[in-house]
Write a protein that holds these residues in place. Structure first.
Motif, PDB file in Angstrom:
ATOM      1  N   GLU A 243       0.838  -1.205   0.000  1.00 26.94           N
ATOM      2  CA  GLU A 243       0.000   0.000   0.000  1.00 26.94           C
ATOM      3  C   GLU A 243       0.875   1.258   0.000  1.00 26.94           C
ATOM      4  O   GLU A 243       0.630   2.200  -0.755  1.00 26.94           O
ATOM      5  CB  GLU A 243      -0.928  -0.010   1.219  1.00 26.94           C
ATOM      6  CG  GLU A 243      -2.022   1.013   1.105  1.00 26.94           C
ATOM      7  CD  GLU A 243      -3.192   0.729   2.030  1.00 26.94           C
ATOM      8  OE1 GLU A 243      -4.049   1.625   2.140  1.00 26.94           O
ATOM      9  OE2 GLU A 243      -3.267  -0.358   2.623  1.00 26.94           O
ATOM     10  N   ILE A 244       1.920   1.265   0.823  1.00 25.77           N
ATOM     11  CA  ILE A 244       2.853   2.397   0.857  1.00 25.77           C
ATOM     12  C   ILE A 244       3.498   2.575  -0.512  1.00 25.77           C
ATOM     13  O   ILE A 244       3.584   3.686  -1.034  1.00 25.77           O
ATOM     14  CB  ILE A 244       3.916   2.195   1.956  1.00 25.77           C
ATOM     15  CG1 ILE A 244       3.274   2.318   3.339  1.00 25.77           C
ATOM     16  CG2 ILE A 244       5.055   3.200   1.810  1.00 25.77           C
ATOM     17  CD1 ILE A 244       4.177   1.888   4.486  1.00 25.77           C
ATOM     18  N   ALA A 245       3.942   1.471  -1.106  1.00 24.14           N
ATOM     19  CA  ALA A 245       4.574   1.526  -2.432  1.00 24.14           C
ATOM     20  C   ALA A 245       3.615   2.087  -3.478  1.00 24.14           C
ATOM     21  O   ALA A 245       4.017   2.871  -4.342  1.00 24.14           O
ATOM     22  CB  ALA A 245       5.069   0.147  -2.840  1.00 24.14           C
ATOM     23  N   GLY A 246       2.340   1.703  -3.387  1.00 22.74           N
ATOM     24  CA  GLY A 246       1.342   2.211  -4.333  1.00 22.74           C
ATOM     25  C   GLY A 246       1.157   3.712  -4.218  1.00 22.74           C
ATOM     26  O   GLY A 246       1.065   4.417  -5.231  1.00 22.74           O
ATOM     27  N   TYR A 247       1.108   4.208  -2.985  1.00 23.29           N
ATOM     28  CA  TYR A 247       0.966   5.654  -2.784  1.00 23.29           C
ATOM     29  C   TYR A 247       2.191   6.395  -3.304  1.00 23.29           C
ATOM     30  O   TYR A 247       2.071   7.461  -3.911  1.00 23.29           O
ATOM     31  CB  TYR A 247       0.757   5.990  -1.311  1.00 23.29           C
ATOM     32  CG  TYR A 247      -0.529   5.449  -0.737  1.00 23.29           C
ATOM     33  CD1 TYR A 247      -1.726   5.521  -1.452  1.00 23.29           C
ATOM     34  CD2 TYR A 247      -0.561   4.866   0.521  1.00 23.29           C
ATOM     35  CE1 TYR A 247      -2.908   5.026  -0.930  1.00 23.29           C
ATOM     36  CE2 TYR A 247      -1.737   4.377   1.058  1.00 23.29           C
ATOM     37  CZ  TYR A 247      -2.908   4.451   0.330  1.00 23.29           C
ATOM     38  OH  TYR A 247      -4.071   3.970   0.849  1.00 23.29           O
ATOM     39  N   LEU A 248       3.367   5.826  -3.075  1.00 25.39           N
ATOM     40  CA  LEU A 248       4.588   6.467  -3.569  1.00 25.39           C
ATOM     41  C   LEU A 248       4.637   6.444  -5.092  1.00 25.39           C
ATOM     42  O   LEU A 248       5.027   7.430  -5.717  1.00 25.39           O
ATOM     43  CB  LEU A 248       5.823   5.767  -2.980  1.00 25.39           C
ATOM     44  CG  LEU A 248       6.025   5.938  -1.484  1.00 25.39           C
ATOM     45  CD1 LEU A 248       7.149   5.045  -0.992  1.00 25.39           C
ATOM     46  CD2 LEU A 248       6.288   7.393  -1.135  1.00 25.39           C
ATOM     47  N   GLU A 249       4.236   5.325  -5.666  1.00 27.15           N
ATOM     48  CA  GLU A 249       4.250   5.187  -7.123  1.00 27.15           C
ATOM     49  C   GLU A 249       3.316   6.183  -7.796  1.00 27.15           C
ATOM     50  O   GLU A 249       3.634   6.761  -8.830  1.00 27.15           O
ATOM     51  CB  GLU A 249       3.856   3.763  -7.500  1.00 27.15           C
ATOM     52  CG  GLU A 249       4.086   3.420  -8.951  1.00 27.15           C
ATOM     53  CD  GLU A 249       3.818   1.948  -9.203  1.00 27.15           C
ATOM     54  OE1 GLU A 249       2.872   1.662  -9.958  1.00 27.15           O
ATOM     55  OE2 GLU A 249       4.537   1.114  -8.642  1.00 27.15           O
ATOM     56  N   SER A 250       2.145   6.398  -7.184  1.00 27.41           N
ATOM     57  CA  SER A 250       1.172   7.331  -7.763  1.00 27.41           C
ATOM     58  C   SER A 250       1.365   8.758  -7.253  1.00 27.41           C
ATOM     59  O   SER A 250       0.611   9.651  -7.617  1.00 27.41           O
ATOM     60  CB  SER A 250      -0.253   6.863  -7.463  1.00 27.41           C
ATOM     61  OG  SER A 250      -0.495   6.882  -6.068  1.00 27.41           O
ATOM     62  N   ASN A 251       2.380   8.942  -6.405  1.00 25.33           N
ATOM     63  CA  ASN A 251       2.695  10.261  -5.840  1.00 25.33           C
ATOM     64  C   ASN A 251       1.484  10.844  -5.101  1.00 25.33           C
ATOM     65  O   ASN A 251       1.221  12.039  -5.165  1.00 25.33           O
ATOM     66  CB  ASN A 251       3.179  11.212  -6.934  1.00 25.33           C
ATOM     67  CG  ASN A 251       3.953  12.378  -6.361  1.00 25.33           C
ATOM     68  OD1 ASN A 251       4.507  12.290  -5.270  1.00 25.33           O
ATOM     69  ND2 ASN A 251       3.987  13.483  -7.080  1.00 25.33           N
ATOM     70  N   ASP A 252       0.768   9.988  -4.384  1.00 24.88           N
ATOM     71  CA  ASP A 252      -0.422  10.399  -3.644  1.00 24.88           C
ATOM     72  C   ASP A 252      -0.038  10.720  -2.205  1.00 24.88           C
ATOM     73  O   ASP A 252      -0.177   9.894  -1.300  1.00 24.88           O
ATOM     74  CB  ASP A 252      -1.486   9.299  -3.700  1.00 24.88           C
ATOM     75  CG  ASP A 252      -2.849   9.782  -3.244  1.00 24.88           C
ATOM     76  OD1 ASP A 252      -2.931  10.846  -2.593  1.00 24.88           O
ATOM     77  OD2 ASP A 252      -3.830   9.090  -3.541  1.00 24.88           O
ATOM     78  N   VAL A 253       0.461  11.936  -2.017  1.00 20.87           N
ATOM     79  CA  VAL A 253       0.955  12.379  -0.716  1.00 20.87           C
ATOM     80  C   VAL A 253      -0.159  12.370   0.320  1.00 20.87           C
ATOM     81  O   VAL A 253       0.030  11.889   1.445  1.00 20.87           O
ATOM     82  CB  VAL A 253       1.590  13.790  -0.831  1.00 20.87           C
ATOM     83  CG1 VAL A 253       1.977  14.337   0.521  1.00 20.87           C
ATOM     84  CG2 VAL A 253       2.775  13.758  -1.771  1.00 20.87           C
ATOM     85  N   GLU A 254      -1.314  12.850  -0.051  1.00 18.83           N
ATOM     86  CA  GLU A 254      -2.427  12.935   0.896  1.00 18.83           C
ATOM     87  C   GLU A 254      -2.858  11.548   1.377  1.00 18.83           C
ATOM     88  O   GLU A 254      -3.108  11.338   2.567  1.00 18.83           O
ATOM     89  CB  GLU A 254      -3.602  13.663   0.245  1.00 18.83           C
ATOM     90  CG  GLU A 254      -4.739  13.943   1.192  1.00 18.83           C
ATOM     91  CD  GLU A 254      -5.848  14.754   0.537  1.00 18.83           C
ATOM     92  OE1 GLU A 254      -6.900  14.880   1.177  1.00 18.83           O
ATOM     93  OE2 GLU A 254      -5.678  15.250  -0.586  1.00 18.83           O
ATOM     94  N   ALA A 255      -2.943  10.580   0.466  1.00 18.94           N
ATOM     95  CA  ALA A 255      -3.346   9.227   0.845  1.00 18.94           C
ATOM     96  C   ALA A 255      -2.290   8.556   1.714  1.00 18.94           C
ATOM     97  O   ALA A 255      -2.623   7.853   2.671  1.00 18.94           O
ATOM     98  CB  ALA A 255      -3.617   8.393  -0.398  1.00 18.94           C
TER      99      ALA A 255
END
Length: 98
Positions: free
Chosen positions: A23-35
């Motif tokens: 999940e952390i990797a997914g947020y980093l990959e999509s650059n979703d700072v808020e999530a």
């Protein structure tokens, strides 16, 4: 006493499981700072301890607290993008050509 010493040690810090890492990797990959911030607020145990990951996540949370500064935006950029206010009168020159 031995148990208390172990509970307070960095080894007792929460280690993210495979799903949390994904999940952390997914947020980093999509650059979703808020999530990512929301996820870490739900899992504050991931910020504890003395591991490389926990230090990086804690640093991310600290630095991204002020999103304007974190993203490198100018603080007054919204003011620059607003439409001109009605208070500003057009120039009054008699030589204007219509």
């Amino acid at each position: 006493m031995i148990l208390a010493a172990q509970l307070g040690s960095p080894l007792a810090a929460a280690v993210p499981n495979t799903d949390e890492l994904a999940e952390i990797a997914g947020y980093l990959e999509s650059n979703d700072v808020e999530a990512l911030r929301a996820f870490l607020l739900l899992h504050p145990e991931l910020l504890e301890g003395d591991t490389q990951l926990s230090r990086l996540l804690a640093e991310f949370m600290s630095e991204s607290e002020d999103m304007t500064g974190f993203l490198g935006l100018e603080p007054d950029l919204r003011d620059a993008l607003r439409a001109p206010s009605a208070e500003v009168a057009p120039p009054d020159t008699p030589d204007m050509i219509y």
